[in-house]
Structures are given as structure tokens and as C-alpha cells.
Motif scaffolding. Sequence first.
Motif, PDB file in Angstrom:
ATOM      1  N   ILE A 141       0.860  -1.056   0.006  1.00  0.00           N
ATOM      2  CA  ILE A 141       0.151  -0.110   0.235  1.00  0.00           C
ATOM      3  C   ILE A 141       0.890   1.073  -0.014  1.00  0.00           C
ATOM      4  O   ILE A 141       0.624   2.105  -0.610  1.00  0.00           O
ATOM      5  CB  ILE A 141      -0.836   0.103   1.258  1.00  0.00           C
ATOM      6  CG1 ILE A 141      -2.040  -1.237   1.097  1.00  0.00           C
ATOM      7  CG2 ILE A 141      -1.906   1.339   1.236  1.00  0.00           C
ATOM      8  CD1 ILE A 141      -2.704  -1.470   2.342  1.00  0.00           C
ATOM      9  N   ALA A 142       2.018   1.118   0.598  1.00  0.00           N
ATOM     10  CA  ALA A 142       2.791   2.381   0.687  1.00  0.00           C
ATOM     11  C   ALA A 142       3.551   2.616  -0.568  1.00  0.00           C
ATOM     12  O   ALA A 142       3.625   3.848  -0.996  1.00  0.00           O
ATOM     13  CB  ALA A 142       3.569   2.091   1.888  1.00  0.00           C
ATOM     14  N   GLY A 143       3.999   1.378  -1.182  1.00  0.00           N
ATOM     15  CA  GLY A 143       4.562   1.800  -2.500  1.00  0.00           C
ATOM     16  C   GLY A 143       3.535   2.275  -3.694  1.00  0.00           C
ATOM     17  O   GLY A 143       3.650   3.175  -4.540  1.00  0.00           O
ATOM     18  N   LEU A 144       2.050   1.705  -3.234  1.00  0.00           N
ATOM     19  CA  LEU A 144       1.227   2.213  -4.241  1.00  0.00           C
ATOM     20  C   LEU A 144       0.725   3.486  -4.113  1.00  0.00           C
ATOM     21  O   LEU A 144       0.674   4.432  -5.097  1.00  0.00           O
ATOM     22  CB  LEU A 144       0.080   1.406  -4.134  1.00  0.00           C
ATOM     23  CG  LEU A 144      -1.202   1.295  -5.375  1.00  0.00           C
ATOM     24  CD1 LEU A 144      -0.546   0.733  -6.530  1.00  0.00           C
ATOM     25  CD2 LEU A 144      -2.109   0.277  -4.781  1.00  0.00           C
ATOM     26  N   LEU A 145       0.525   3.975  -2.884  1.00  0.00           N
ATOM     27  CA  LEU A 145       0.290   5.364  -2.505  1.00  0.00           C
ATOM     28  C   LEU A 145       1.423   6.375  -2.354  1.00  0.00           C
ATOM     29  O   LEU A 145       1.259   7.534  -2.232  1.00  0.00           O
ATOM     30  CB  LEU A 145      -0.659   5.496  -1.350  1.00  0.00           C
ATOM     31  CG  LEU A 145      -1.937   4.567  -1.298  1.00  0.00           C
ATOM     32  CD1 LEU A 145      -2.605   4.831  -0.056  1.00  0.00           C
ATOM     33  CD2 LEU A 145      -2.858   5.123  -2.469  1.00  0.00           C
ATOM     34  N   ASN A 150       4.654   3.843   7.983  1.00  0.00           N
ATOM     35  CA  ASN A 150       4.298   4.309   9.052  1.00  0.00           C
ATOM     36  C   ASN A 150       2.936   5.117   8.825  1.00  0.00           C
ATOM     37  O   ASN A 150       1.884   5.129   9.617  1.00  0.00           O
ATOM     38  CB  ASN A 150       5.047   5.138   9.830  1.00  0.00           C
ATOM     39  CG  ASN A 150       6.232   4.131  10.648  1.00  0.00           C
ATOM     40  OD1 ASN A 150       5.951   2.845  10.611  1.00  0.00           O
ATOM     41  ND2 ASN A 150       7.321   4.923  11.001  1.00  0.00           N
ATOM     42  N   THR A 151       2.883   5.673   7.953  1.00  0.00           N
ATOM     43  CA  THR A 151       1.597   6.631   7.323  1.00  0.00           C
ATOM     44  C   THR A 151       0.644   5.594   7.030  1.00  0.00           C
ATOM     45  O   THR A 151      -0.777   5.882   7.372  1.00  0.00           O
ATOM     46  CB  THR A 151       2.153   7.380   6.017  1.00  0.00           C
ATOM     47  OG1 THR A 151       3.050   8.412   6.514  1.00  0.00           O
ATOM     48  CG2 THR A 151       0.840   8.388   5.801  1.00  0.00           C
ATOM     49  N   VAL A 152       0.862   4.665   6.479  1.00  0.00           N
ATOM     50  CA  VAL A 152      -0.182   3.654   6.002  1.00  0.00           C
ATOM     51  C   VAL A 152      -0.735   3.067   7.326  1.00  0.00           C
ATOM     52  O   VAL A 152      -2.041   2.974   7.530  1.00  0.00           O
ATOM     53  CB  VAL A 152       0.440   2.564   5.146  1.00  0.00           C
ATOM     54  CG1 VAL A 152      -0.708   1.459   4.974  1.00  0.00           C
ATOM     55  CG2 VAL A 152       0.956   2.904   3.861  1.00  0.00           C
ATOM     56  N   ARG A 153       0.398   2.670   8.173  1.00  0.00           N
ATOM     57  CA  ARG A 153      -0.196   2.196   9.240  1.00  0.00           C
ATOM     58  C   ARG A 153      -1.311   2.983  10.297  1.00  0.00           C
ATOM     59  O   ARG A 153      -2.149   2.526  10.764  1.00  0.00           O
ATOM     60  CB  ARG A 153       0.833   1.367  10.315  1.00  0.00           C
ATOM     61  CG  ARG A 153       0.235   0.682  11.468  1.00  0.00           C
ATOM     62  CD  ARG A 153       1.770  -0.165  11.841  1.00  0.00           C
ATOM     63  NE  ARG A 153       2.657   1.089  12.421  1.00  0.00           N
ATOM     64  CZ  ARG A 153       3.978   0.609  12.711  1.00  0.00           C
ATOM     65  NH1 ARG A 153       4.578  -0.360  12.304  1.00  0.00           N
ATOM     66  NH2 ARG A 153       4.860   1.746  13.302  1.00  0.00           N
TER      67      ARG A 153
END
Lengths: 170, 422
Positions: A141-145, A150-153
Motif C-alpha cells: 500500500i505504501a508503494g502504491l500510494l 508508518n503513514t499507512v499504518r
Amino acid sequence: MDLTGSDESLMLEVKQGSEPAFIALFERYARPIHGYFRRRMGDPQRAEDLAQETFLALLKGARRYERRALFRTYLYAIAMNLLSAERRRAAKDRGSTTDEPATSADPDAVLWVRRAVEQLDDQQREVLLLREYEQLSYEEIAGLLNVPVNTVRSRLFRARMAMKELLVTR
Amino acid sequence: MNTHLVEPEIVMAYRDGQLAAGEAAGVRAHLETCAECQEIAASLDDVSAQMRAWTVEEPSPQLAWRVAGRAGKPKGKFWWWHWPTAALVTAVLVVAVLPWKRPPAPTVQTGWLPVGSVRTSESNLPLPPAEPRRHDSVAEIGPQAQARTGQLGGVIGGIVSATPMAAPPTSVQRRTQAQFAMEARRGAAIPVPTAPMIARDATLNLTVKDFASVRDVVERIVRVHRGFAQNLALTYQAGRNNLTATLRIPDPELDRTLADLRYLGKVDQEAQNGEDLQAQHVDLAARIANSRVAEARLKELLANRTGKLSDVVEAENELSRVREDIERMQAQISSMENRVEFATVNLRISDTPPVPAPSSVWRGLSEAGRNGLTILGEGLMGVATWLLEYLPTLIVIVLVFFFPVRWLWRKLQARPAFRLPN
């Protein structure tokens, strides 16, 4: 050719012109990609169109594919770009219900979940959907967005807490 | 204030299986003893469970058909499957390979022509790289030279007037100095010409745009016409490159040579002269005949030796003088015939005068604009010419391919290439 191999190895086969490898990837991801669009769009036909466009774009760009990222990230990035373009187009076209994923046949529970999801802010909603339905890892998700893990979490946690409150109040 | 050692987000990450093994073990141990974290985990699980109720319908079977129909086969080794592409490529290949009839050549050409693309009335082929330079001589006249001419083919066709090169000079049969000497020893009579003996020479001054390859082109033209360069010099004067040369060209080839040279650039000056040497030739031949008679009588006198010694010495001196006269006159005849056989071309080629730099930016821009428009016009004209020339045939070929290709395309498109997962 091993059609049970990883997504990345199959994609490399597609890059070399392998039809069976493309079919294998299609069979793995036709449902998830269709679901990705279907949960974000009201028009089932348009959702299917975009799913089709995603696989066509995958095929068209196969020659440029390099094994630098996970295949799922690559595939969902294509889907996300198509969805963004569709939303921009719909924004210009007033009266469109592209972002309205409602159907009258939904049971109450589903309707309630969807209403709750709609009340989340865009960033939380996207992270939550990618995690709950597309089953992407935090890293994917982090790579995609293009945001830190940590922001994803933190976004995901806040989204789930918000959903808890919204679902409790029904 | 949260005094937990384990943050709730970490608990969530543990429930999602997103922690490393070591960190996950610590969180698991904490969860067993912490009621607050257990409650958080349970609420997260409850949210996820409720969200799982939102399912969507299956994609229709047409999705696979549509992807197959739109995608064809993956690119790469299956490119040939793309029939329209294959048909178009085939059509283009057919167009390119067919022996097209070349358009009729322009009959009159004026103005500038770059040296690298010398054109004549026969074709517009560019010149190939120059052959290794070699000394051309009359010995090249013959099968070898003709074979070389044939080998260069279109190249020579692009330079010369593309007429058969088989006809050797006919005005005067060539006789070498050695042949003359042998004839003189044998006392053979000098043949008297029955037709006028015209010695021709020409002067040609040209200005060219591209001076770099002009020397090669001139040498090639001379070689093709079976002549030779008597002298050739390159000089640089007053900011201009100059090529001056004296070319000796077989008389029958003179006109064609001049025509080819004119295509090199702009003709600044041209002049031709002709001198009839027949009378001089006849006179010299008669004088040689008389001298030979005198020579024979002197030889006869010396053979008899009936006079005084002083008379014998005088006769010897007279015989020597007569022989000298004969040889000089024979050399004059040889030179005369050589002038008739090989015309002389005095050639001078200069490059264009240096163009003064634009005096202002505006002038430079306007000049660039004019050049751009000229290039655009030439390009459009070229495209239009190509279309007019090839489009009718191309249309026919595409139509021939169209219906079979469409039939195949539709047939293959109707075949599902993928299955939806069960």
C-alpha cells in the motif's frame, strides 16, 4: 513453463511474449481487479470496462516491465491510474454517478458498511479498502500510494477506529 | 495518556500479520496479559468481519472475451498474429519490391545542383563513394573500361548522358609514336585524310555549391568518357576554392562530357573553338614524302662515293638534316592527329563566394524562415509526388488484403482466449 510460479516470474514470461503466462495472471487477478473497481464505482459495466482496460494496459506495457517492484503493486498502480482518470472525466461530466457504488439489491448490512466507508476521508478510505478487500500488505500500500509504511499504518488504524464508531451507531 | 509499551497500531499490525517474527512474538506475549489490548484487537477483528460482508458480483464471462478480443495475443513473438499489421507490412513490402516503372526524366535542368547528387537527363541517382583513384589512360578503352562502366551502372547513368560507350573514336585511327617510327623506317606513306580534321577545344568555368567532392566527380566524369586529365590543380584564392584542369577527352565524347560537367553547378563562362588541320596535315605529308625522296637520293650518292671527300662530307650533313626534318614533321603530324583525336577542355571550377554574415538577428531569422519554408515546400511536394505515384496501386493492394484480413480478424476475435477462474 511453470504457470504456478510467482506473479513476477509470470510477468517476465509475458514480457517475452508468453500467452499462457498472461492467461495465468488474468485468471489470478480478474476477480480482484474487477472487485477493486466495483467497490469504487456505481456502474457495473463501467467497472468491468476499466478492469478490461487494466489488463490491456498491463499487456501493452509488458515490454517495459522490470522486476523492481511486486507485481501486485504494479497491477494496482495501473488500476489506480485508470480510476483516477475516470474520476477526472466524470468530474467534468456532471450527473455522473461514477463514484457511487450503490445498488438497490444490496442487503442492509452491506449497505451499512458502504455508507460507513463513504463517510471516511479519501486517504483513510483508500488505505482501508486496499487492506480489507485487496489484501495488500502495508508495504504494498505504501508503494502504491507513495507514502511511508508508518503513514499507512496510522491511516489504517484511524480508518478502522472510525469504522468501529460508524458501525456501532447503526 | 497511553502508558502501554505496545501501541494500538502495533497490535493492529500484529493482527494483520505485518510484523517481523521477533516483534510479533513480543506483541503476542503482551496480548495474553493485557485486557485493554485484547479489547482493541477484538474491535479490529469485528470491523474486519463486518466489512467482509460487502461482496461484489462476479465479473461477467464477457470480460475474458473482451480482453482477448482487444488484446489479441501478447506482444512479442506473437506479433504476426496481428493481422492488420501483417497485412499493412505486406502491402508496403509489395509496393517496395515491385519493379516500378521510373518516371520520365526531366529534359531540361537549370540552376544549382549539389555535386553529391549530380543529375543528368537519365536519372537522379546520387553518386556512390569514389573508386580508388587510378591513372586513366587510353589503355582503358576496351572491354575492361566497358565492364567498369557497366558495373557502375546507375552511377554512371547519373553522371553521363547514358549513351552506349562502345563506339571508339572514328575520326582518325590512333597511331602511336612507335608506329610512326616503324612506318618511317619502312618508308611507308602517311595516310592522307579524306575528311576534315577538326581539332576542338572548349573552355568551361563553373561555380559550385559543394566543392568538397567536386574533384572526385570531375575525375569520374573524365574516366567515364575515356579521357584523361592532362593537368589538374586545386588552389585557394580570395576566399574561394578553385579547381583548374586541362582535360583531354575523345572527340566524339566532348559534347556529352561538357553536358555532364555543366550539371556540376552554375555555368559562368563557356566557349568552344574548332580548327581544321586537314590542309596542314596534307602539306606535312607531302613534305615528308619529298624529304624521303631526297633522303633516298642522298643515300644512293653516298653508296657510290664517286666524288671528293669534301663532297661526301657535305652529302652526309645533308642526309642528317633531311632525316631531322622528316622526324620533326612526323612529330608534328602525330601532335596534330592527337589534337584531333582528343579534344581539350580547359575547366575551371570555383565554389560559391562566401556569403556575408547576416547583419542582424532579424535578418538571420528571416533567412532561416525562408529556408524552412523552402524545405517544407519541397517536402510536401515530395510527399504529394509519392502519393500520386504509388497511391493507386497501394489502394488496390490494400483492398485485396482487406476482406480476407477482416474475415480472419473477426473469426479470431470471436474465439475466447481466456477462461474466467472458477
